[in-house]
Design an enzyme around this catalytic site. Structure first.
Site, PDB file in Angstrom:
ATOM      1  N   CYS A 152      63.586  26.352  41.432  1.00  0.00           N
ATOM      2  CA  CYS A 152      64.364  25.876  42.597  1.00  0.00           C
ATOM      3  C   CYS A 152      64.131  24.371  42.725  1.00  0.00           C
ATOM      4  CB  CYS A 152      64.069  26.673  43.860  1.00  0.00           C
ATOM      5  SG  CYS A 152      62.342  26.870  44.316  1.00  0.00           S
ATOM      6  N   SER A 153      63.407  23.952  43.755  1.00  0.00           N
ATOM      7  CA  SER A 153      63.254  22.507  43.952  1.00  0.00           C
ATOM      8  C   SER A 153      61.940  22.189  44.651  1.00  0.00           C
ATOM      9  CB  SER A 153      64.430  21.966  44.764  1.00  0.00           C
ATOM     10  OG  SER A 153      64.569  22.728  45.953  1.00  0.00           O
ATOM     11  N   CYS A 154      60.894  22.980  44.385  1.00  0.00           N
ATOM     12  CA  CYS A 154      59.600  22.790  45.045  1.00  0.00           C
ATOM     13  C   CYS A 154      59.077  21.379  44.777  1.00  0.00           C
ATOM     14  CB  CYS A 154      58.613  23.824  44.548  1.00  0.00           C
ATOM     15  SG  CYS A 154      59.138  25.498  44.943  1.00  0.00           S
TER      16      CYS A 154
ATOM     17  N   CYS B 152      60.128  21.826  39.175  1.00  0.00           N
ATOM     18  CA  CYS B 152      60.266  23.202  39.645  1.00  0.00           C
ATOM     19  C   CYS B 152      61.483  23.774  38.927  1.00  0.00           C
ATOM     20  CB  CYS B 152      60.453  23.259  41.162  1.00  0.00           C
ATOM     21  SG  CYS B 152      60.845  24.923  41.754  1.00  0.00           S
TER      22      CYS B 152
END
Lengths: 213, 211
Positions: B116-118, B113
């Site tokens: 962000c940090s999906c 991602c």
């Protein structure tokens, strides 16, 4: 918002992993900050991410991951009027002076929260998709001022629709409109030139980010 | 600039905090929310318990082991990841719509991602620190081979690498190749071969002898 969070393709950050990077969290406060951000909604992934994106570029890169979540939790609650920064300051002073925080349990609320996190909300089936698998598309050029999920490294690039995922609220307008989301396949060399090799990059893009080629 | 941002600056919170400052701020925020009745103490404990103990790569490993053992399940998984994963009881936040991408002798998938940090929480738990840090997010889309090498994964030059950037509310899970020599293993034994990184694409499953 074209902020520093939009990292795809950037250089100069060093090794991808390092000793200690395997663990999801490293301290109890990180797990608690994670839950405070999650539990104190209204939970909108877009609003949540945009709040984190407003941290500011230098701090965004320097702050620990859950430090960013803590920032988000506090700022989101301040902006909804639930708390003020001054109230958190005052509580921090009380705890620093040795006061033991009050504990209030509510097993019904606890079970409800855990259930809510497991609620199923898949994307809706596509109603009127403009594109089909195999269609050639180009990512529009843009300079969005609010939140967007269209990464900079893809803008202007041509790709091919790989998957028609379904319909979802558009992040750029905080879900006010629903559009079809597609996985679009790009050749890495079309993004960064022939030197990067032959790999493929896929990204999930809302219909408004795309135009037909 | 909005008024709250002035407020924030004036209180001096605009700089990265040390771990002890962040810990105190977290305790203070939690205590304030409990005092105001906004959140219950045991609700915070329950969510931590859920994401630390109930959810993790052991869930994804069960999905992979089932797909390796049951060809009909594998087909359902690749056709509709969300429904096939729900058959095993997994789903929820950060896994609402799941797409499973299959590694083959010619193709290797890796997920990221960049924004962000999906990450697919219901099947992999919370992401490792490197997954949500700038180097991996910046580099793996542009130079996957050099990044994978840092995870001790050297792929044949002829292997096609497919990177999946999770930029919407779809989450990806890699179905790794079943290791050679695992033909006689039970589903439970197969699940023990499946590593977290093999389902992100930064690793491959363990060899049977290594279990």
């Amino acid at each position: 918002m074209d902020g520093v969070h939009d990292l795809g393709g950037m250089q100069g950050f060093g090794p991808a992993t390092w000793p200690g990077a395997e663990e999801p969290t490293h301290a109890d406060w990180e797990r608690r900050a994670f839950v405070l951000a999650l539990a104190t909604g209204p939970y909108s992934a877009h609003g949540f991410r945009h709040t984190i994106e407003r941290i500011g570029p230098a701090r965004y890169l320097e702050e620990s991951y859950y430090g960013k979540w803590l920032f988000e939790a506090e700022l989101a609650l301040v902006e909804t009027g639930a708390i003020t920064h001054a109230e958190v300051d005052a509580m921090a002073a009380r705890l620093a002076a040795g006061e033991t925080p009050q504990r209030t349990d509510d097993p019904v609320a606890a079970a409800k929260l855990v259930r809510a996190l497991q609620r199923r909300r898949p994307l809706r089936p596509p109603v009127a998709p403009r594109f089909a698998v195999g269609d050639s598309v180009r990512v529009r050029r843009m300079r969005p001022f609010w939140h967007t999920r269209c990464p900079r490294y893809l803008r202007g690039a041509a790709g091919v629709i790989a998957i028609v995922h379904g319909d979802d609220g558009v992040p750029d307008v905080d879900n006010a409109v629903t559009e079809t989301v597609y996985a679009v396949r790009f050749a890495a060399r079309d993004l960064w030139g022939a030197d990067v090799g032959d790999h493929l990059v896929h990204a999930d893009l809302w219909q408004r980010y795309l135009e037909p080629v | 600039m909005h008024e709250h941002e002035h407020d924030h600056d004036e209180h001096g919170h605009h700089h990265p905090r040390s771990a002890s400052e962040a810990e105190l701020r977290t305790r203070a925020l939690e205590a304030l929310l409990v005092e105001k009745g906004i959140v219950a103490s045991d609700a915070i404990d329950a969510v931590i318990d859920h994401y630390v103990n109930d959810v993790g790569p052991q869930n994804g490993a069960r999905v992979v082991a089932r797909a390796w053992s049951d060809p009909a399940y594998r087909e359902r998984l690749l056709a509709d990841g969300t429904a096939a994963i729900a058959e095993l009881g997994y789903g929820g936040e950060e896994g609402q719509t799941m797409v499973v991408v299959e590694n083959t002798p010619d193709t290797h998938n890796v997920i990221v991602c960049t924004l962000c940090s999906c990450y697919p929480w219901p099947v992999l738990g919370l992401p490792p620190t490197w997954y949500k840090s700038p180097p991996y997010r910046a580099r793996v889309v542009a130079e996957p081979r050099s990044v994978l090498r840092e995870f001790d994964l050297e792929l044949p030059a002829a292997t096609e690498i497919r990177v999946w950037d999770s930029t919407a509310e779809v989450r990806y899970l890699v179905l790794p190749q079943r290791p050679a020599g695992s033909d006689d293993l039970s589903e439970d034994e197969l699940a023990a071969l499946v590593t977290r990184d093999s389902m992100i694409g930064t690793g491959v499953p363990r060899a049977p002898a290594a279990v």
